[in-house]
Scaffold this motif. Structure first.
Motif, short mmCIF file in Angstrom:
data_model
loop_
_atom_site.label_atom_id
_atom_site.label_comp_id
_atom_site.label_asym_id
_atom_site.label_seq_id
_atom_site.Cartn_x
_atom_site.Cartn_y
_atom_site.Cartn_z
N GLN A 90 -8.72 7.78 -4.46
CA GLN A 90 -9.01 7.94 -3.05
C GLN A 90 -8.53 9.13 -2.45
O GLN A 90 -8.85 9.38 -1.16
CB GLN A 90 -8.59 6.55 -2.30
CG GLN A 90 -9.19 5.35 -2.90
CD GLN A 90 -8.65 4.07 -2.31
OE1 GLN A 90 -7.71 4.26 -1.24
NE2 GLN A 90 -8.86 3.01 -2.87
N GLY A 91 -7.61 9.85 -3.08
CA GLY A 91 -7.02 11.17 -2.70
C GLY A 91 -6.04 11.06 -1.29
O GLY A 91 -5.92 11.71 -0.77
N ALA A 92 -5.48 9.81 -1.29
CA ALA A 92 -4.65 9.66 -0.35
C ALA A 92 -3.58 8.60 -0.72
O ALA A 92 -3.57 8.01 -1.46
CB ALA A 92 -5.16 8.71 1.03
N LEU A 93 -2.32 8.71 0.08
CA LEU A 93 -1.25 7.73 -0.08
C LEU A 93 -1.45 6.50 0.61
O LEU A 93 -1.87 6.37 1.66
CB LEU A 93 0.07 8.31 0.29
CG LEU A 93 1.13 7.32 0.20
CD1 LEU A 93 2.35 8.06 -0.70
CD2 LEU A 93 1.73 6.76 1.46
N ARG A 94 -1.36 5.20 -0.24
CA ARG A 94 -1.53 3.97 0.64
C ARG A 94 -0.29 3.13 0.68
O ARG A 94 0.50 3.06 -0.16
CB ARG A 94 -2.68 3.35 -0.47
CG ARG A 94 -3.98 3.87 -0.41
CD ARG A 94 -4.55 4.27 0.87
NE ARG A 94 -5.98 4.61 0.79
CZ ARG A 94 -6.65 4.90 1.77
NH1 ARG A 94 -6.12 5.28 2.88
NH2 ARG A 94 -7.95 5.41 1.60
N THR A 95 -0.28 2.51 1.68
CA THR A 95 0.95 1.85 2.29
C THR A 95 1.02 0.51 1.83
O THR A 95 -0.23 -0.12 1.32
CB THR A 95 1.28 2.03 3.82
OG1 THR A 95 0.13 1.24 4.14
CG2 THR A 95 1.09 3.43 4.27
N MET A 96 2.04 -0.31 2.01
CA MET A 96 1.95 -1.82 1.55
C MET A 96 1.04 -2.61 2.55
O MET A 96 0.48 -3.57 1.88
CB MET A 96 3.50 -2.24 1.53
CG MET A 96 4.23 -2.10 0.29
SD MET A 96 3.38 -2.58 -1.24
CE MET A 96 3.62 -4.38 -1.12
N GLN A 97 1.10 -2.33 4.00
CA GLN A 97 0.01 -2.69 4.67
C GLN A 97 -1.34 -2.49 4.35
O GLN A 97 -2.04 -3.61 4.33
CB GLN A 97 0.29 -2.39 6.23
CG GLN A 97 1.51 -2.86 7.00
CD GLN A 97 1.14 -4.01 7.64
OE1 GLN A 97 0.22 -4.61 8.02
NE2 GLN A 97 2.58 -4.88 7.92
N TRP A 98 -1.60 -1.41 3.94
CA TRP A 98 -3.16 -1.07 3.27
C TRP A 98 -3.42 -2.01 2.20
O TRP A 98 -4.40 -2.55 2.07
CB TRP A 98 -3.20 0.32 3.00
CG TRP A 98 -4.56 0.48 2.59
CD1 TRP A 98 -5.50 1.12 2.96
CD2 TRP A 98 -4.93 0.45 1.07
NE1 TRP A 98 -6.72 1.19 2.38
CE2 TRP A 98 -6.32 0.87 0.88
CE3 TRP A 98 -4.47 0.24 -0.10
CZ2 TRP A 98 -6.91 0.80 -0.17
CZ3 TRP A 98 -4.88 0.23 -1.30
CH2 TRP A 98 -6.41 0.68 -1.45
N ARG A 99 -2.41 -1.99 1.36
CA ARG A 99 -2.46 -2.84 0.01
C ARG A 99 -2.56 -4.32 0.09
O ARG A 99 -3.73 -4.55 -0.46
CB ARG A 99 -1.21 -2.67 -0.78
CG ARG A 99 -0.99 -3.28 -2.25
CD ARG A 99 -2.04 -2.81 -3.17
NE ARG A 99 -3.62 -3.62 -3.01
CZ ARG A 99 -4.48 -2.98 -3.74
NH1 ARG A 99 -4.56 -2.19 -4.57
NH2 ARG A 99 -5.71 -3.79 -3.35
#
Length: 274
Positions: free
Chosen positions: A222-231
């Motif tokens: 995805q070319g982006a950092l993903r947070t825990m809320q996103w996960r």
């Protein structure tokens, strides 16, 4: 900064090219190839490091209607203290009168310290497909990175912290939606997989520690950092459950359950995922 971003982009492209030309063989599974790719990128070249750097700049930058920085934001270790803070979240905050995870607390500081509009902050906290990480994701990356090597120790002394854990546990095992799924349907059984993806048993401390300690993470696909809320929101989507509201009580409760279960693990995030 531009030269560093260009270097990281070159590294990602080179690593991807190397993986793409790996010969297909019976002894090399797709999962092993992904692991090799992850190791290659992690060897001094996790793109999350650049996201962290941008987050560090944003943390110190004077922004918002009040034109102040976030350097007085209290993440639980005292105003302005970022070191080790993430490893002790979620926790109860007396000024807010509630248990907060990192992202909920950052929203609180952006609103109360910098005077930003909550609706604007929460309207699009996550980058879309093909987009760079948002300012919010960058701030998360910076704070999380300051807990590398720190042992997770999430407080459970306040009644509200204990209540959040119990509610989160109930959410983890709650079955619903069109497929009658729960979080435990995928993450409550040993040695379970979906296609080639391993599904750790997050109700057990060992697998919970191994998983929680490397999130948030940079998603190469995805070319982006993903947070825990996103996960966890994406997990709800895959369960075909109603969309989990960003920074909602339910999201904080579930993260509290996962974090407490992972107590004793050593933080090594932001990690890198396929």
């Amino acid at each position: 900064m531009k030269s560093k971003l260009s270097s990281a982009a070159a590294l990602v492209l080179a690593a991807g090219a190397v993986l793409a030309v790996q010969p297909a063989s019976a002894q090399d599974s797709t999962s092993e190839g992904i692991e090799q790719y992850r190791e290659m990128l992690s060897d001094g070249g996790n793109p999350a490091e650049l996201v962290e750097m941008m987050g560090e700049e944003l943390w110190a930058e004077k922004r918002g209607p009040k034109n102040v920085s976030l350097e007085q934001c209290d993440l639980g270790q005292g105003p302005g203290v970022v070191k080790d803070a993430y490893a002790h979240l979620p926790r109860y905050f007396e000024d807010a009168g509630q248990v907060m995870d990192l992202e909920t607390r950052l929203v609180y500081c952006l609103v109360n310290l910098q005077g930003m509009d909550r609706k604007e902050i929460t309207k699009k906290p996550f980058a879309g497909g093909g987009e760079y990480s948002t300012d919010f994701e960058s701030l998360v990356a910076y704070v999380v990175g300051q807990s590398r090597g720190t042992i997770i120790d999430v407080p459970q002394s306040h009644p509200q912290e204990k209540a959040a854990y119990e509610r989160g546990k109930q959410i983890f095992f709650f079955r619903g939606g069109p497929y009658d799924f729960s979080c435990a349907s995928c993450h409550g059984v040993d040695n379970q997989r979906i296609r080639l993806q391993e599904l750790p048993k997050l109700s057990d401390p060992g697998p919970a520690q191994a998983t929680y300690t490397v999130w948030p993470a940079y998603r190469v696909s995805q070319g982006a950092l993903r947070t825990m809320q996103w996960r966890i929101r994406d997990c709800f989507r895959q369960q075909r459950m109603p969309s989990l509201k960003f920074t909602s009580q339910a999201s904080v409760d579930l993260l509290t359950y996962l974090a407490v279960t992972a107590d004793g693990g050593k933080m090594d995030a932001p990690g890198i995922k396929r």
